[in-house]
Design a protein around this motif. Sequence first.
Motif, PDB file in Angstrom:
ATOM      1  N   GLY A   1       0.812  -1.206   0.000  1.00  0.00           N
ATOM      2  CA  GLY A   1       0.000   0.000   0.000  1.00  0.00           C
ATOM      3  C   GLY A   1       0.844   1.253   0.000  1.00  0.00           C
ATOM      4  N   LEU A   2       1.932   1.259   0.779  1.00  0.00           N
ATOM      5  CA  LEU A   2       2.805   2.429   0.847  1.00  0.00           C
ATOM      6  C   LEU A   2       3.458   2.700  -0.504  1.00  0.00           C
ATOM      7  CD1 LEU A   2       3.836   4.547   2.808  1.00  0.00           C
ATOM      8  CD2 LEU A   2       5.729   3.010   3.382  1.00  0.00           C
ATOM      9  N   ALA A   3       3.707   1.630  -1.272  1.00  0.00           N
ATOM     10  CA  ALA A   3       4.330   1.792  -2.599  1.00  0.00           C
ATOM     11  C   ALA A   3       3.404   2.499  -3.587  1.00  0.00           C
ATOM     12  CB  ALA A   3       4.734   0.425  -3.140  1.00  0.00           C
ATOM     13  N   LYS A   4       2.113   2.617  -3.267  1.00  0.00           N
ATOM     14  CA  LYS A   4       1.181   3.311  -4.154  1.00  0.00           C
ATOM     15  C   LYS A   4       1.379   4.830  -4.114  1.00  0.00           C
ATOM     16  CE  LYS A   4      -1.140  -0.438  -5.281  1.00  0.00           C
ATOM     17  NZ  LYS A   4      -1.118  -0.967  -6.681  1.00  0.00           N
ATOM     18  N   ALA A   5       2.252   5.321  -3.202  1.00  0.00           N
ATOM     19  CA  ALA A   5       2.466   6.762  -3.030  1.00  0.00           C
ATOM     20  C   ALA A   5       1.145   7.495  -2.860  1.00  0.00           C
ATOM     21  CB  ALA A   5       3.258   7.334  -4.212  1.00  0.00           C
ATOM     22  N   PRO A   6       0.336   7.081  -1.883  1.00  0.00           N
ATOM     23  CA  PRO A   6      -0.996   7.657  -1.731  1.00  0.00           C
ATOM     24  C   PRO A   6      -0.946   9.064  -1.114  1.00  0.00           C
ATOM     25  CG  PRO A   6      -0.554   6.140   0.054  1.00  0.00           C
ATOM     26  CD  PRO A   6       0.625   6.050  -0.871  1.00  0.00           C
ATOM     27  N   ASN A   7      -2.058   9.773  -1.248  1.00  0.00           N
ATOM     28  CA  ASN A   7      -2.194  11.089  -0.629  1.00  0.00           C
ATOM     29  C   ASN A   7      -2.702  10.951   0.805  1.00  0.00           C
ATOM     30  OD1 ASN A   7      -1.470  12.448  -3.045  1.00  0.00           O
ATOM     31  ND2 ASN A   7      -3.558  12.195  -3.808  1.00  0.00           N
ATOM     32  N   GLY A   8      -2.581  12.037   1.585  1.00  0.00           N
ATOM     33  CA  GLY A   8      -3.106  12.041   2.940  1.00  0.00           C
ATOM     34  C   GLY A   8      -2.212  11.289   3.912  1.00  0.00           C
ATOM     35  N   THR A   9      -2.798  10.846   5.017  1.00  0.00           N
ATOM     36  CA  THR A   9      -2.023  10.215   6.085  1.00  0.00           C
ATOM     37  C   THR A   9      -2.031   8.692   6.034  1.00  0.00           C
ATOM     38  OG1 THR A   9      -3.939  10.215   7.602  1.00  0.00           O
ATOM     39  CG2 THR A   9      -2.489  12.157   7.639  1.00  0.00           C
ATOM     40  N   VAL A  10      -2.589   8.121   4.992  1.00  0.00           N
ATOM     41  CA  VAL A  10      -2.609   6.656   4.917  1.00  0.00           C
ATOM     42  C   VAL A  10      -1.191   6.102   4.813  1.00  0.00           C
ATOM     43  CG1 VAL A  10      -2.925   6.595   2.400  1.00  0.00           C
ATOM     44  CG2 VAL A  10      -3.668   4.654   3.799  1.00  0.00           C
ATOM     45  N   GLY A  11      -0.258   6.889   4.254  1.00  0.00           N
ATOM     46  CA  GLY A  11       1.137   6.443   4.213  1.00  0.00           C
ATOM     47  C   GLY A  11       1.709   6.279   5.611  1.00  0.00           C
ATOM     48  N   VAL A  12       1.361   7.186   6.523  1.00  0.00           N
ATOM     49  CA  VAL A  12       1.789   7.061   7.918  1.00  0.00           C
ATOM     50  C   VAL A  12       1.198   5.788   8.523  1.00  0.00           C
ATOM     51  CG1 VAL A  12       1.878   8.202  10.161  1.00  0.00           C
ATOM     52  CG2 VAL A  12       1.796   9.583   8.069  1.00  0.00           C
ATOM     53  N   MET A  13      -0.095   5.586   8.282  1.00  0.00           N
ATOM     54  CA  MET A  13      -0.771   4.407   8.819  1.00  0.00           C
ATOM     55  C   MET A  13      -0.120   3.115   8.312  1.00  0.00           C
ATOM     56  SD  MET A  13      -3.193   2.936  10.552  1.00  0.00           S
ATOM     57  CE  MET A  13      -4.502   4.089  10.890  1.00  0.00           C
ATOM     58  N   LEU A  14       0.134   3.027   7.026  1.00  0.00           N
ATOM     59  CA  LEU A  14       0.676   1.803   6.456  1.00  0.00           C
ATOM     60  C   LEU A  14       2.077   1.509   6.984  1.00  0.00           C
ATOM     61  CD1 LEU A  14      -0.618   2.409   2.846  1.00  0.00           C
ATOM     62  CD2 LEU A  14      -1.163   0.383   4.214  1.00  0.00           C
ATOM     63  N   ALA A  15       2.910   2.546   7.085  1.00  0.00           N
ATOM     64  CA  ALA A  15       4.257   2.330   7.615  1.00  0.00           C
ATOM     65  C   ALA A  15       4.192   1.889   9.080  1.00  0.00           C
ATOM     66  CB  ALA A  15       5.088   3.598   7.465  1.00  0.00           C
ATOM     67  N   CYS A  16       3.268   2.488   9.853  1.00  0.00           N
ATOM     68  CA  CYS A  16       3.087   2.074  11.246  1.00  0.00           C
ATOM     69  C   CYS A  16       2.614   0.623  11.325  1.00  0.00           C
ATOM     70  CB  CYS A  16       2.078   2.989  11.928  1.00  0.00           C
ATOM     71  SG  CYS A  16       2.703   4.635  12.351  1.00  0.00           S
ATOM     72  N   GLN A  17       1.695   0.246  10.447  1.00  0.00           N
ATOM     73  CA  GLN A  17       1.196  -1.128  10.462  1.00  0.00           C
ATOM     74  C   GLN A  17       2.296  -2.119  10.086  1.00  0.00           C
ATOM     75  OE1 GLN A  17      -2.339  -0.121   7.909  1.00  0.00           O
ATOM     76  NE2 GLN A  17      -3.425  -1.421   9.384  1.00  0.00           N
ATOM     77  N   GLU A  18       3.150  -1.725   9.120  1.00  0.00           N
ATOM     78  CA  GLU A  18       4.266  -2.598   8.761  1.00  0.00           C
ATOM     79  C   GLU A  18       5.189  -2.778   9.970  1.00  0.00           C
ATOM     80  OE1 GLU A  18       7.983  -2.941   5.582  1.00  0.00           O
ATOM     81  OE2 GLU A  18       6.704  -1.157   5.579  1.00  0.00           O
TER      82      GLU A  18
END
Length: 520
Positions: A338-355
């Motif tokens: 999911g993080l590799a999708k370069a998404p907008n917003g804070t979902v990148g923070v969420m995905l890295a935290c989940q990893e």
Amino acid sequence: MAALATITCIADAVDGDNVQAADVRRCEAMPRTTGTKVERDEVRHALTRLGATPAAVAVELQRRFGLRPREAYRQAHGWTQDAVAAQLNASSAGSAAYTGARISDYERWPVGGRRPTFPALVALATAYGTTPTALVDLDDLAAMPEAERSLLLRSASTASTETPYSPPLAISGEHGRTIRWNVGDLLDETELIIAVTERTAEFGAWAESSNVGPMTIDDVAATTRRIAIDYLTQSPVPIYARTGLLADRVFRLLQTGHQHPDQTRELYIWAGYLCTLLAWMAGDLGHQAAAESQARTGWMCAEMVGDDTLRAWVLSTMSKVHLWDQRYEDAAAVAARGLAKAPNGTVGVMLACQEADAWAEIGAAEPALEALRRAEDARQRAGSDAVGGLLACGEIRHHNYAGAVLLRIGQPVEAIWHADQALTRAVGDPSAAYGTLAQVRIWAASAHVAANSLDGAVEVLNPVLELPTEQRLDTVARRLREVDRLISSKPTLRASPDARGLQAAIREFCAGSVSRQLPA
């Protein structure tokens, strides 16, 4: 004909909304001698060879052996109670809510067992190829709540006995069918989960479209955002119901016509976000299979429009499902995808935290720390979120993940710093999520227990243990059990009366959690 006679007898015994005792006695069934399994099987096989339908077999089993109607229909098909449960679960998109014991309870009620609600009768009728009214007798009707009995009798006057019954999940309105669920009429949260999951799974195979106006899309967007925010502070089941209602509205807009391509795209995006919200909520209620089914429909919506940010939120939900299923490497891989999708917003923070969370669960310290660094980088680049609320990773949520990860990999001092930061930021913030704050307090308590500081653990856990029953999420209960196990593993604490008191309070909390109140 026997089924119709039964309904006629029941209808004659109903005066308005009240069942008269004298009429109940007049219409009582013959004494019930259920016979042996061999005898019942002989009747079923003989009638089947003569070309009789299962409905005719059920009528004969009731007449000859005095079986209750739900048991008679099951035995007319030659099914065990476990087989019926498996069939109902398969038709509920894998929600796995029914068991053989539950089917047995339904068959025994009202003499013991538990009452099958109208949705449960509909599900059984669909499985048996009949109508809900064929599955009840006078004893059932006399013991039912008045509102449910009235609904059942009305269905008897309108439904064809030759056509399998469809659940009346919708009422016709000026603009088409709109679901009207009354949570109070449902037996428990499981019935609600099944209903919503069936609806989302149905929509997953549908790709038609309908006419909508710009105001409609604005209303859907605003209501979705409000739901995502309300979920952080309110009881989960009513919010889940609201989300299911709105999702059904969007599904039907997409299923009943055509619109401009840009409007179609927006509808699919909001349908995807609603499915993602439903999946996250279902997981919090302890229904991981339902969450996975709803996430798959959300992914279909994201694929339809090619929206990478929506894809990322769906993958975040899937990572959560894998984590609670203890598939930690899969959880980490899905989060990284999911993080590799370069998404907008804070979902990148969420995905890295989940990893990071997934790696920490298996003690992989270096990958966990590297993922936390990616979370911090994503925080610096994060913009605004399309939905917000539940689908956002603000500072408190970020501190929650970071502290829990650091504690697991042996850095308790740094972990406590994150706990202090999260709890400080929550002061005076009415939108702070009670579930997130509960998890912060739980792993902070674990840090105190690890340091043999029982007083610190009790102090930080008290607000969690005081949560009302309807807010005792499955995710919170699971984390609390970890504190219980940690106390048991500490010889210096195990013999302490105060420690045993804290363990008793934890176990009482978990016994009253949302998931523990659902049938197995």
